[in-house]
Design a protein around this motif. Structure first.
Motif, PDB file in Angstrom:
ATOM      1  N   GLU A 163      33.135  12.677 -19.777  1.00 24.88           N
ATOM      2  CA  GLU A 163      32.087  11.904 -20.439  1.00 24.88           C
ATOM      3  C   GLU A 163      31.638  12.532 -21.748  1.00 24.88           C
ATOM      4  N   ILE A 164      32.050  13.770 -22.016  1.00 20.97           N
ATOM      5  CA  ILE A 164      31.677  14.433 -23.264  1.00 20.97           C
ATOM      6  C   ILE A 164      32.226  13.613 -24.438  1.00 20.97           C
ATOM      7  N   ILE A 165      31.387  13.370 -25.425  1.00 25.10           N
ATOM      8  CA  ILE A 165      31.777  12.566 -26.585  1.00 25.10           C
ATOM      9  C   ILE A 165      32.338  13.495 -27.661  1.00 25.10           C
ATOM     10  N   ASN A 166      33.532  13.205 -28.137  1.00 20.94           N
ATOM     11  CA  ASN A 166      34.186  14.001 -29.176  1.00 20.94           C
ATOM     12  C   ASN A 166      34.082  13.237 -30.499  1.00 20.94           C
ATOM     13  N   PRO A 189      26.280  13.574 -23.457  1.00 14.94           N
ATOM     14  CA  PRO A 189      25.427  12.382 -23.392  1.00 14.94           C
ATOM     15  C   PRO A 189      24.096  12.642 -22.700  1.00 14.94           C
ATOM     16  N   HIS A 190      24.065  13.610 -21.761  1.00 14.23           N
ATOM     17  CA  HIS A 190      22.816  13.921 -21.061  1.00 14.23           C
ATOM     18  C   HIS A 190      21.763  14.456 -22.035  1.00 14.23           C
ATOM     19  N   ALA A 220      30.276   6.926 -25.251  1.00 13.11           N
ATOM     20  CA  ALA A 220      31.210   6.962 -26.379  1.00 13.11           C
ATOM     21  C   ALA A 220      31.766   5.579 -26.663  1.00 13.11           C
ATOM     22  N   VAL A 221      31.985   5.311 -27.950  1.00 10.02           N
ATOM     23  CA  VAL A 221      32.703   4.109 -28.358  1.00 10.02           C
ATOM     24  C   VAL A 221      33.833   4.533 -29.290  1.00 10.02           C
ATOM     25  N   PRO A 222      34.942   3.818 -29.280  1.00 13.70           N
ATOM     26  CA  PRO A 222      36.063   4.206 -30.138  1.00 13.70           C
ATOM     27  C   PRO A 222      35.702   4.090 -31.620  1.00 13.70           C
ATOM     28  N   ILE A 253      31.437   5.213 -18.492  1.00 18.71           N
ATOM     29  CA  ILE A 253      32.791   4.909 -18.951  1.00 18.71           C
ATOM     30  C   ILE A 253      32.943   3.420 -19.250  1.00 18.71           C
ATOM     31  N   ASP A 254      32.211   2.566 -18.565  1.00 20.82           N
ATOM     32  CA  ASP A 254      32.360   1.124 -18.712  1.00 20.82           C
ATOM     33  C   ASP A 254      31.415   0.514 -19.736  1.00 20.82           C
ATOM     34  N   LEU A 255      30.480   1.296 -20.275  1.00 23.09           N
ATOM     35  CA  LEU A 255      29.449   0.705 -21.126  1.00 23.09           C
ATOM     36  C   LEU A 255      30.014   0.187 -22.451  1.00 23.09           C
TER      37      LEU A 255
END
Length: 532
Positions: A367-370, A378-379, A398-400, A459-461
């Protein structure tokens, strides 16, 4: 004893997998205890659809399916399609809560009947499957009893305690964290038909529990309905409140303690560990904010990418070993090879131990956003956004992004009667976070989607909000990276790189596509005026 005899008469014995599709309540709780005494208990979410039941019943290799009579569930048709016997569990309403009888067609007696042994598989559960195909986790009687004992010891449970279980009983949190830990201590459990925020306070008043355990989303729902029940809570005090299975926002913890006048104990657990891994202690022990406490009955370490133990204060992967840990996923060689290393189970969670041995979780690796090489938990962003007085819940995800790889977005739920704009939330975040951690988009929603166990489905958001196509996120951004060429371009790019916290910026990059906002624009102007 009667249940085991009945199962044997129906051809079911030790380590035979019995799929169970029942509503939450006392019958499901007692079915867990009784069926696992002579077979393998495999509870499934009653809300599954036919295609999901088809996958799980086939993957389990279920020897039987247990349902209540006259239940309208597609699981029955799926079971019959696969020639899986259907056994009916009938509540004995005239007897004590949780009493039931089983009915089905008698079969040849199993060769491995009788009561289960210590290393028999008592429980089969699936991981949540938010990041990959669900994995089957087998847990032995030894795993479960050890974990339940650890929890009972941590919470100092006695026969005088009573737990109000609001967690689903197809999830490890409810089965072990509430039911089995109470049984181990000789305590009692109240098993309502699932969580209901409006009925929660009536249950507290009627059954007078001494504690309850839940995920943060349930705690937040409790707070949303609490205003009208303060007088009752003074009459029905709890000894403590427990939170587990997801990070508890600090504000929620403080609000719960103020409302109930009792300590909130945050713990850390997962299915593969038979639930509890670490927990904050009860008073007078030291509880630490934004912390999941001390290892609780198992060994725990934090390691680097090569599996080497690192010093306190350093962030790495959390690994565990001990008597509560599953021996390995069923029929999943690849995940077992990746999940176990040098005798340790890799949790997939990132965190660190402080000098006192307390565990702090900073995120889940998947879940870590890169964002352009910068790693964002995100926490951490959730906690900052939730400090805004209008925000009740927040979920950062995260979003692409074609230029950065990933960009940051957040979904929020407002407090009752609160009003705020997405721009105001972004400006608030910008005042309290480094520029590269500020979300680019904020969605104000009625509710944040959670899985069956109450965990936020980060993951689904992005998919839910239509943000899965990176080309849609970066309209007008570079088709090809162009580095700075002239001294002036290099000087300006250096200023941008410092502001955004990014190492790689091209001359055609768009300020707003990189996460720019009004406050950052003011800082940019100030830096340009200073340098030119």
């Amino acid at each position: 004893m009667e249940t085991v005899k009945t199962l044997n008469a129906l051809g079911i014995g030790r380590n035979d997998r019995v799929a169970v599709v029942l509503p939450n309540g006392p019958e499901l709780a007692s079915a867990f205890l009784a069926i696992s005494s002579g077979a393998t208990f495999a509870p499934l979410n009653p809300a599954y659809r036919a295609n999901e039941f088809d996958f799980y019943l086939s993957d389990l290799g279920a020897k039987a399916l247990i349902v209540q009579p006259e239940t309208d569930t597609p699981a029955i048709a799926v079971a019959r399609h696969h020639s899986i016997p259907v056994i009916e569990l009938s509540p004995a309403v005239e007897h004590l809560a949780g009493t039931f009888s089983l009915w089905g067609k008698e079969q040849l007696l199993p060769s491995h009947g009788g009561f289960a042994q210590e290393e028999d598989i008592a429980l089969l559960l699936y991981t949540s499957g938010t990041t990959s195909r669900p994995k089957m986790v087998p847990l032995t009687h030894s795993n479960l009893v050890t974990s339940a004992g650890n929890i009972a010891a941590t919470l100092q449970l006695t026969e005088k305690d009573r737990c109000l279980n609001v967690m689903p009983l197809f999830h490890i949190h409810g089965l072990v964290g509430a039911i089995l830990s109470s049984v181990m201590a000789g305590a009692s459990v109240v098993c309502p038909p699932g969580f209901d925020a409006e009925k929660f306070f009536a249950w507290l008043d009627e059954f007078q529990p001494t504690w309850y355990t839940a995920v943060p989303t349930i705690h937040q729902a409790v707070l949303s309905c609490a205003a009208a029940h303060r007088e009752m809570l003074r009459r029905r005090p709890l000894r403590f409140i427990r939170s587990s299975s997801a990070a508890l926002p600090l504000r929620v913890m403080h609000q719960l303690e103020e409302l109930f006048g009792t300590p909130v104990i945050e713990a850390y657990g997962m299915t593969e560990a038979s639930h509890q891994i670490a927990s904050n202690p009860l008073p007078p022990g030291t509880r630490k904010a934004r912390c999941v406490g001390l290892p609780a009955g198992i060994e725990l370490a934090v390691v680097d990418n090569d599996g080497n133990t690192i010093r306190s204060g350093q962030t790495g992967e959390i690994v565990i070993r001990g008597a509560t840990i599953t021996a390995g996923y069923t029929n999943d060689t690849k995940d077992n090879e990746e999940g176990f290393r040098h005798g340790w189970f890799r949790t997939g969670d990132q965190g660190y131990l402080d000098a006192d041995g307390y565990l702090f979780i900073t995120g889940r690796f998947k879940e870590i956003i890169n964002r352009g090489g910068e790693k964002i938990s995100p926490h951490e962003v959730d906690e900052v956004i939730m400090d805004h007085p209008a925000v009740a819940q927040a979920a950062t995800f995260a979003v692409p992004h074609s230029a950065l790889g990933e960009e940051i977005a957040a979904a929020i739920v407002l407090r009752q009667n609160a009003t705020v704009t997405d721009k105001e939330i972004l400006e608030f975040a910008a005042q309290n976070l480094a520029a590269f951690k500020v979300p680019r988009k904020v969605f104000i929603v009625d509710e944040i989607p959670v899985g069956p166990s109450g965990k936020v489905q980060r993951i689904d958001l992005a998919k839910r909000f239509g943000l899965t196509n990176s080309s849609q996120q970066t309209e007008g951004t570079r088709a090809k990276f162009v580095p700075p060429r002239t001294p002036l371009e290099k000087k300006i790019v250096k200023i941008w790189a410092q502001l955004f916290g990014l190492a790689l910026i091209g001359v055609h990059d768009n300020f707003f596509d990189l996460g720019g906002h009004s406050l950052l624009a003011m800082s940019l102007i100030a830096q340009i005026e200073k340098n030119f």
